[in-house]
Design a protein around this motif. Structure first.
Motif: not given
Length: 508
Positions: A208-221, A228-232, A249-256
């Motif tokens: 979905r974000i690739l179809r936009r053609g611009t740099r993007a990121s999003a969290d996913v459930t 956590f789950a994320t795409v970019q 696994a765990g939280r998407h914190d600063v370390a992750t």
């Protein structure tokens, strides 16, 4: 090397404070906050300390702000403010102002599920604050150590293995999850798991974000995934190289995030390296194709061997005409799709793509064309099986196959209705036919078109003249002129057959 992203130092909680013998805390009410992680401990005797509190704070007070009488309404409002501010627990300092905890405060906290502990007079509030601060610092040090170790593991996989698959596998190991890499078109390039994760939803979000053609990121459930789950996207705006999806696994914190960011940077470098390698392969393929078509077999064989490849003993030539105004990026993707399975060397120009396909890979080549959204929409001409020395003939055959059927799909020379004529056709025969028919060019009356129309009507004068918009005597005069110029007796079957063969061979 695999390091765990799960912390071993437990977060500070009321339960942990109660378990420390030197603190000698007494629990008055268990409440709901006994096992909630404490972010900080704050002491205040203000009637309303909430402007100075953050969520998950433990509040300590000596009660100097409380009324002398047991005012239930006051304590109820006080407890409501603490509850709204997200206070984990309340610690009451004994014997500073009064000997025991006010009963109305106990009742108010009990009614609202607030954990209440009593702090002995001998225990300074700073001891509780320091204990919590030490645990938070220990967890931070552990996370910092994990971040460095995880980043080092990902970097080492890039330096040692040097492959996208190795880096992605290491990243999945470090976050105890899974990673998927998508191509710019949304196709899955790499998918690895270190935990049972359904990456379908992650890949869908990446597309979905690739179809936009611009740099993007999003969290996913993700379904049934507690981490956590994320795409970019990968690559710069306007030239995206794909997308990456990460479930850990765990939280998407600063370390992750630090580990993910470093890994994504390495993936982008590898993709750029892969792009450069593919460009080199495309240029090599172009050189090999041109050498073969020009008849330089020894040079083509030497160049192929230099790069660990080999000119096939039996081959076909494929030609794909390019749509007008096709972009360079689209042409490059077409070349990549033609050569993705190692089926061909390919060369391109502004008008067409020419590929050399091993004869043994004909079926695989046809499947690759049918499975490509880009190629399946284009016509593809394919020559007969030839020796490398006959590559130039193969090019002419592929072009002829396209001329006979310009529709989308693979068109193999010799499979058309022309049958025997295709088998007899050659570039030399075409040149001969064009020279013979060249004598008709420039003559009045469009003789070549009249000849084809007349033969298409099986020599029937009336119907042919009607379609041509001519009088039958005019058409007869033109056909007679054709016979004279070509020195053919067009009243005989042999003469008519030769005229038809000349028209077919010349593609007139």
């Amino acid at each position: 090397m695999k390091t765990s992203s799960a912390p071993t130092v437990q977060p500070p909680t009321v339960r942990g404070l109660l378990a420390e013998p030197p603190l000698r805390l007494r629990v008055r009410l268990d409440g709901d906050g006994r096992d909630i992680a404490i972010d900080w401990v704050h002491s205040s005797d203000l009637v309303d300390p909430t402007p100075f509190l953050t969520g998950d704070t433990m509040l300590l007070t000596t009660g100097t702000q409380f009324p002398a009488d047991d005012d239930a309404a006051f304590y109820g409002s006080y407890a409501d403010r603490l509850l709204d501010a997200g206070v984990v627990a309340l610690g009451f300092g004994l014997e500073v102002i009064r000997e025991g905890t006010p009963p109305s405060l106990v009742d108010a906290c009990d009614a609202r599920g607030i954990t209440l502990v009593e702090v002995p007079y001998e225990v300074p509030f700073i001891a509780l604050i320091r204990w919590v601060a030490d645990r938070i610092a220990a967890r931070d040090r552990e996370r910092d150590a994990w971040t460095l170790a995880a980043q080092r593991a990902v970097s080492l996989s890039a330096l040692t293995a040097g492959t996208l698959e190795a880096v992605v596998q290491t990243l999945a190991d470090q976050v105890s999850g899974a990673v998927v890499i998508l191509s710019p078109s949304g196709e899955t390039v790499v998918e690895v798991h270190s935990a049972a994760v359904d990456l379908g939803a992650l890949a869908d979000e990446g597309r979905r974000i690739l179809r936009r053609g611009t740099r993007a990121s999003a969290d996913v459930t993700l379904p049934e995934w507690l981490g956590f789950a994320t795409v970019q996207t990968l690559g710069p705006r306007g030239a995206l190289r794909g997308a990456i999806g990460i479930a850990g696994a765990g939280r998407h914190d600063v370390a992750t995030q630090a580990v993910v960011t470093g890994a994504v940077a390495i993936v982008e470098v590898l993709l750029r390296y892969g792009d450069a390698e593919r460009r080199l392969e495309r240029r090599l393929g172009g050189v090999l194709v041109r050498l073969l078509l020009d008849g330089h077999l020894a040079g083509a064989g030497a160049a192929a061997a230099e790069f660990g490849s080999k000119i096939p003993d039996a081959l076909r030539i494929a030609v794909v005409p390019l749509p007008a105004g096709v972009a360079d990026s689209e042409r490059d993707r077409l070349l990549d799709e033609l050569t993705r399975e190692g089926l061909a060397f390919a060369d391109s120009s502004a008008e067409r793509v020419v590929a050399v396909v091993p004869a043994a890979a004909t079926d695989a080549f046809s499947r690759a064309v049918a499975g490509s959204a880009t190629l399946a929409a284009l016509p593809v001409g394919l020559s007969a099986v030839l020796a490398p020395a006959e590559a130039s003939t193969g090019l002419a055959q592929a072009v002829r196959a396209l001329d006979q059927d310009p529709d989308a799909g693979v068109h193999v020379f010799g499979d058309s209705a022309a049958g025997l004529l295709d088998d007899l056709w050659s570039p030399a025969a075409e040149n001969l036919a064009r020279r013979r028919l060249g004598g008709l060019v420039g003559e009045p009356g469009e003789l070549v078109d009249c000849a084809r129309l007349w033969l298409d009507h099986n020599g029937h004068w009336e119907s042919a003249a009607r379609e041509a918009g001519l009088h039958r005597h005019t058409l007869k005069a033109r056909i007679a002129r054709i016979g004279t110029l070509l020195e053919l007796d067009l009243d005989s079957f042999a003469g008519r057959a030769e005229l038809w063969a000349l028209l077919q061979a010349s593609r007139a």
